[in-house]
Design an enzyme around this catalytic site. Sequence first.
Site, PDB file in Angstrom:
ATOM      1  N   CYS A 137       1.081  -1.097   0.055  1.00 30.47           N
ATOM      2  CA  CYS A 137      -0.162   0.000  -0.069  1.00 30.47           C
ATOM      3  C   CYS A 137       0.856   1.259  -0.538  1.00 30.47           C
ATOM      4  CB  CYS A 137      -1.081   0.047   1.312  1.00 30.47           C
ATOM      5  SG  CYS A 137      -1.553   1.090   0.924  1.00 30.47           S
ATOM      6  N   GLU A 147      -1.593  -8.964   3.955  1.00 28.10           N
ATOM      7  CA  GLU A 147      -1.859  -9.272   5.090  1.00 28.10           C
ATOM      8  C   GLU A 147      -3.429  -9.089   6.140  1.00 28.10           C
ATOM      9  OE1 GLU A 147      -0.846  -4.737   5.305  1.00 28.10           O
ATOM     10  OE2 GLU A 147      -1.044  -6.230   3.737  1.00 28.10           O
ATOM     11  N   HIS A 178      -3.570  -4.682   0.402  1.00 29.90           N
ATOM     12  CA  HIS A 178      -3.167  -4.860   1.684  1.00 29.90           C
ATOM     13  C   HIS A 178      -3.689  -6.452   2.132  1.00 29.90           C
ATOM     14  CE1 HIS A 178      -2.733  -1.782   4.069  1.00 29.90           C
ATOM     15  NE2 HIS A 178      -3.133  -0.907   3.141  1.00 29.90           N
TER      16      HIS A 178
END
Length: 257
Positions: free
Chosen positions: A126, A227, A225
């Site tokens: 990001c 994660e 993202h």
Amino acid sequence: MMTATNEILQAPTPRILVVGSLTPPDASDWLKGKLKELSDGVFTALERAGAACLFVEASSPNCVPDELLSEVDGLLVLGGGDADPACYGQAQVADTMYAINPAADHFELGLIRQGAIDDLPILGICRGMQLINIAFGGELIQEIGPGCHNGNADNSLMVSHPVLLAAGSRLHSIYDTSNLTIRSAHHQAVSKLGDGLAVAARAEDQIIEAIEATHQRWIVGVQWHPEDALAPAQDFDKLLDAFIGAAASIQTRQLSL
């Protein structure tokens, strides 16, 4: 995970320097909590993949980029607040920008540029992807407006949407597919692409969703993202396996010198 400033990392290889601004000035408690949650997802995935992590808080690093990078085999730049437009030669024109931290920008850009000189593998998530683009002379769209990339006006709600991976790209090779469903929450995007970078993925509205270095350098940035808790863990694992594999190759090369 280890938290350090000038300490030498003593841990099994490959050794990954993780950098991010988790406590940017003027950030809300909610944003700080979200950044902590996402960073924890990164650390967990790196540990699951067998990497050793050294984390440095970019808001108050108190260390020198080239000294840090000399002790690691790869660099991972986390997500976070918006980069100061001055970093890419613009005045601020959007009133939706948040958590701007020039000190963190300067430090992280220095790490990316030095890491590229050192030929270290670099992964940006990001904000990290946007900083990679800026470090190579690129620019950003300060406000992309409403669309598929975030769930609400203040950019606090992640959404899922598809991206198209570029044929022949490193990401296409990693995932062995042309289509990927990702989680994102961003209101800015790459406009002018940095020198030596190529587009690796786009959203359906043609917003650039991933970039990577051309030639042999292992430098990849994803606007999404991987994660996030609701993102498929196996997708992040594939990306990290490729990144850590490149870092392990660097460590092996250094040991042979």
